[in-house]
Structure formats: C-alpha cells, structure tokens
Design an enzyme around this catalytic site. Structure first.
Site, mmCIF file in Angstrom:
data_model
loop_
_atom_site.group_PDB
_atom_site.id
_atom_site.type_symbol
_atom_site.label_atom_id
_atom_site.label_comp_id
_atom_site.label_asym_id
_atom_site.label_seq_id
_atom_site.Cartn_x
_atom_site.Cartn_y
_atom_site.Cartn_z
ATOM 1 N N ASP A 34 13.598 -1.799 -8.758
ATOM 2 C CA ASP A 34 12.512 -2.372 -9.559
ATOM 3 C C ASP A 34 13.057 -2.754 -10.922
ATOM 4 O O ASP A 34 14.028 -2.165 -11.417
ATOM 5 C CB ASP A 34 11.383 -1.342 -9.726
ATOM 6 C CG ASP A 34 10.039 -1.988 -10.043
ATOM 7 O OD1 ASP A 34 9.167 -2.041 -9.158
ATOM 8 O OD2 ASP A 34 9.858 -2.462 -11.199
ATOM 9 N N ARG A 73 -6.607 -5.331 10.792
ATOM 10 C CA ARG A 73 -7.922 -5.165 10.149
ATOM 11 C C ARG A 73 -9.034 -5.603 11.103
ATOM 12 O O ARG A 73 -10.083 -4.939 11.210
ATOM 13 C CB ARG A 73 -7.970 -6.009 8.869
ATOM 14 C CG ARG A 73 -7.133 -5.404 7.765
ATOM 15 C CD ARG A 73 -7.026 -6.300 6.548
ATOM 16 N NE ARG A 73 -6.473 -5.550 5.417
ATOM 17 C CZ ARG A 73 -5.976 -6.093 4.310
ATOM 18 N NH1 ARG A 73 -5.948 -7.413 4.178
ATOM 19 N NH2 ARG A 73 -5.518 -5.338 3.337
ATOM 20 N N HIS A 121 -2.267 -16.296 5.201
ATOM 21 C CA HIS A 121 -2.797 -15.012 4.757
ATOM 22 C C HIS A 121 -3.745 -15.327 3.596
ATOM 23 O O HIS A 121 -3.403 -15.210 2.444
ATOM 24 C CB HIS A 121 -1.646 -14.132 4.282
ATOM 25 C CG HIS A 121 -2.077 -12.764 3.868
ATOM 26 N ND1 HIS A 121 -2.917 -11.994 4.631
ATOM 27 C CD2 HIS A 121 -1.777 -12.008 2.766
ATOM 28 C CE1 HIS A 121 -3.117 -10.835 4.015
ATOM 29 N NE2 HIS A 121 -2.450 -10.828 2.885
HETATM 30 N N1 NAD Z 1 1.439 -9.743 2.488
HETATM 31 C C1 NAD Z 1 0.447 -8.892 2.404
HETATM 32 O O1 NAD Z 1 -0.307 -8.693 3.358
HETATM 33 C C2 NAD Z 1 0.235 -8.106 1.136
HETATM 34 C C3 NAD Z 1 -0.584 -6.974 1.136
HETATM 35 C C4 NAD Z 1 -0.711 -6.234 -0.041
HETATM 36 C C5 NAD Z 1 -0.054 -6.638 -1.217
HETATM 37 N N2 NAD Z 1 0.688 -7.774 -1.172
HETATM 38 C C6 NAD Z 1 1.394 -8.252 -2.367
HETATM 39 O O2 NAD Z 1 2.545 -7.427 -2.591
HETATM 40 C C7 NAD Z 1 2.887 -7.479 -3.974
HETATM 41 C C8 NAD Z 1 3.091 -6.057 -4.492
HETATM 42 O O3 NAD Z 1 1.877 -5.329 -4.457
HETATM 43 P P1 NAD Z 1 1.812 -3.839 -5.053
HETATM 44 O O4 NAD Z 1 0.460 -3.352 -4.800
HETATM 45 O O5 NAD Z 1 2.981 -3.064 -4.613
HETATM 46 O O6 NAD Z 1 1.968 -4.175 -6.637
HETATM 47 P P2 NAD Z 1 2.475 -3.174 -7.779
HETATM 48 O O7 NAD Z 1 2.068 -3.776 -9.091
HETATM 49 O O8 NAD Z 1 2.070 -1.787 -7.469
HETATM 50 O O9 NAD Z 1 4.072 -3.241 -7.667
HETATM 51 C C9 NAD Z 1 4.816 -4.388 -7.929
HETATM 52 C C10 NAD Z 1 6.151 -3.961 -8.506
HETATM 53 O O10 NAD Z 1 6.975 -5.129 -8.693
HETATM 54 C C11 NAD Z 1 7.790 -4.872 -9.826
HETATM 55 N N3 NAD Z 1 8.381 -6.107 -10.341
HETATM 56 C C12 NAD Z 1 7.795 -7.083 -11.077
HETATM 57 N N4 NAD Z 1 8.691 -8.037 -11.369
HETATM 58 C C13 NAD Z 1 9.856 -7.671 -10.813
HETATM 59 C C14 NAD Z 1 11.146 -8.265 -10.765
HETATM 60 N N5 NAD Z 1 11.406 -9.434 -11.355
HETATM 61 N N6 NAD Z 1 12.110 -7.612 -10.096
HETATM 62 C C15 NAD Z 1 11.867 -6.422 -9.508
HETATM 63 N N7 NAD Z 1 10.667 -5.825 -9.506
HETATM 64 C C16 NAD Z 1 9.673 -6.434 -10.160
HETATM 65 C C17 NAD Z 1 6.830 -4.205 -10.800
HETATM 66 O O11 NAD Z 1 7.522 -3.533 -11.845
HETATM 67 C C18 NAD Z 1 6.046 -3.277 -9.878
HETATM 68 O O12 NAD Z 1 6.612 -1.986 -9.826
HETATM 69 C C19 NAD Z 1 1.748 -8.247 -4.659
HETATM 70 O O13 NAD Z 1 2.113 -9.592 -4.850
HETATM 71 C C20 NAD Z 1 0.620 -8.153 -3.656
HETATM 72 O O14 NAD Z 1 -0.319 -9.208 -3.780
HETATM 73 C C21 NAD Z 1 0.848 -8.503 -0.033
#
Ligand code: NAD
Length: 304
Positions: free
Chosen positions: A31, A149, A173
């Site tokens: 991260d 879901r 999605h």
């Molecule tokens: N595809 C799907 O079905 C699905 C489902 C749920 C969430 N998501 C997506 O997944 C992503 C993450 O969700 P989350 O709940 O874990 O969010 P979160 O905010 O809990 O975690 C995201 C992490 O990314 C890190 N980050 C930001 N910029 C970065 C970089 N340049 N390099 C490395 N790390 C970096 C942040 O510090 C943070 O720890 C979101 O975009 C969310 O919309 C997708």
C-alpha cells in the site's frame, strides 16, 4: 505460489487473510500507506500459529517485493461514498491504477493480474493497456460477485439452499448488468416458473443496487467480504488449474460481436489465466441488454 495484493484497505486486507489462511500462497500486501500494510501483515502473521498455516506474509510500500509473483491483485483506489456511482470514481482511480500498472509491469512482468478497483470494467481495460500484458493475463472481478448476490437473494426468497440456485450475470459491473434469466434455475427449474415477474424484478433491482445498499449502511467504505471472496475464488481457480468457468471482465476481440472493451463474460480459468472465452447463445432481450451494457462501458473507457 506467490500472490501480491496492491491496496491494503478493506478488500485487499480481507483478501490477504483469505489467501494466507487457506495456505494457498505466500502473500505480499502493498500500500502507499506502507505502515498500514506492514501493521496488517504482522497482525495476519501472528494469527498463523492459531489458524495453523506455514505461509509467509509481508506488508510493504516497496514494489520490488512483488517480484516473481504468480498473481497480482489490484484493490488500490477509492471506494464509493453513499449516493455515488462507481463511474464517479474514474478520475481518481485511473491515476492510481496507472501508477500501479506501471509498477506491476516493471517488477512482476510475468504475473497474472486480477483487477478489483472500480469502475471495474474501465479499470480492467486501463490495466491491460498500461501493462501491455496479453488479454489472457489481465481480467477483472465482478460478475462472479453480482451472480453470488443474485443467488443469495433468490435462495432467501424461495427458502432453498443457495447451492440449488444457478445463474450468470454478464455485462458491466454497474447499473446495466445483465442477469441471464434464461440460465437462472432452481433445482433445475427455470426461475421464471417459480417467481412472479413482479418478485423477480424486485430481486433483480435489489441485486443491482446491493453494492449501494451496503455502502449506505456502512456509511464509510463499501463491501469487502463478498468482493474478496470473489477474487479469492478466481485465485484458487488459477492456482489449482481447475478449468472452472467463472464470469470475469475480459477484453473482447470479436467475441459476442464486440471489440476493444472489457466486459463481464464467462471464461474458463486455468494456470495461465483465461484459457477460453465462452460465447453463450443469448435471448434477443439479453443480447439487447448486453449491448446496452457494452455501450455504457465504452462511455467510461472514453473518459480515460
Ligand atoms: N470489483 C468489485 O466488485 C468491487 C467490490 C468492492 C470494492 N471494489 C473497489 O475496490 C477498491 C478498494 O476498495 P476498499 O474497500 O478496499 O477501499 P479502501 O479505501 O479500504 O482501500 C483502498 C486502499 O488503496 C490504497 N491506495 C490508494 N492509492 C494507492 C496507490 N497509488 N498505491 C497503492 N495503494 C494505494 C489506500 O491507501 C487504501 O489502503 C475500490 O475502488 C472499490 O470501489 C470493487
């Protein structure tokens, strides 16, 4: 087997727990907030003797640690806030995914990449372009989750075991996802014979809005148990070479009459990633909805 997870937030850390505690792979959690990644990794490591696995995990901000990964999962990026669409994340998350892709290309050039960051189909497309990897090696997780879901809601409505329900959700999605009613069966019976159109429409709407429902309840952040389960299922299929068919966001090059976009379609997954894109025969109604969904994804891709 080595799996690296970029983004140690809710989805990334939960996925790390699933991978590590299954004993499937050594894990790297990376991260931009390197101390958060390091702290979560130590905490996960400390659970090892209780859970009973011998796998290693490191938390870091240093991309050289992802070298020789078999699989890299991108979960870095902002999640939705209440009232937001996934598409509204595109400006911020495209910058993050570009940076992450550049590093994967440099440090783990032979990895298979699974994208989770939203808006999913556009971010999968961006990762494919920025890494320059083959389309068999870059794909996104979503259809599997949307289908899960839908199954959970149908099983709950009909009071049947979830294992008796089969379905597939193709397309984006997002709001234009395409549940295939022609392939939705409960103990082999077409779902349309078991539920009224009114009930089925309500379940489809709730499936579509499920992510937003969870975002609204959490207040901060979005779903992570089920998304991490979806990503883990894909990792397992690749690591074990199961040849399972799962709906993933894949780049199309003529399949389904489409080119130049990533969209949810059934794919056979194996040790080398996507082994085959399965072209299903869709009903006229499903075809129309699928192409509408493709248009919506094209619109997002144009914003990149
Ligand atoms: N595809 C799907 O079905 C699905 C489902 C749920 C969430 N998501 C997506 O997944 C992503 C993450 O969700 P989350 O709940 O874990 O969010 P979160 O905010 O809990 O975690 C995201 C992490 O990314 C890190 N980050 C930001 N910029 C970065 C970089 N340049 N390099 C490395 N790390 C970096 C942040 O510090 C943070 O720890 C979101 O975009 C969310 O919309 C997708």
């Amino acid at each position: 087997m080595k799996v690296s997870i970029i983004g140690a937030g809710a989805v990334g850390a939960t996925l790390a727990q699933r991978v590590l505690e299954s004993g499937l792979a050594d894990t790297v959690l990376l991260d931009i907030l390197k101390n958060i990644a390091a702290g979560k990794a130590l905490d996960l490591l400390d659970a090892g003797p209780i859970v009973g696995h011998e796998r290693s995990i490191i938390g870091t901000g240093d991309y050289s640690r992802i070298a020789s990964s078999d699989i890299v999962v991108i979960t870095a990026g902002l999640p939705r806030k209440p009232g937001m669409t996934r598409e509204e994340l595109i400006a911020k998350n495209a910058g993050i995914v570009r940076d992450v892709s550049k590093n994967i290309k440099q440090y783990a050039p032979s990895a298979i990449v699974i994208v989770v960051t939203n808006p999913l189909d556009a971010m999968t497309y961006l990762t494919l372009k920025e890494t320059g990897f083959s389309r068999e090696k870059v794909f996104g997780m979503a259809g599997l989750l949307d289908g899960s879901r839908f199954i959970a809601l149908i099983a709950d409505e009909l009071k049947v075991p979830r294992a008796k329900v089969e379905t597939m959700i193709l397309g984006s999605h997002g709001d234009t996802m395409v549940p295939l009613l022609s392939r939705t069966r409960v103990s082999g019976k077409p779902v349309e014979k078991l539920l009224s159109k009114e009930r089925l429409d309500a379940i489809i709407k709730r499936t579509r809005d499920r992510g937003a429902e969870i975002v609204g309840l959490l207040g901060t952040g979005s779903a992570y148990y089920s998304p991490s389960a979806g990503a883990f299922k894909m990792i397992e299929a690749i690591a074990k070479g199961t040849g399972e068919t799962l709906v993933v966001s894949s780049y199309l090059d003529g399949e389904y009459g489409l080119k130049g976009i990533c969209i949810g379609v059934p794919c056979k997954l194996g040790r080398n990633g996507i082994e085959k894109i399965i072209e299903l025969k869709l009903t006229e109604e499903e075809k129309e909805a699928f192409y509408k969904s493709a248009q919506a994804i094209k619109g997002s891709i144009e914003l990149l």
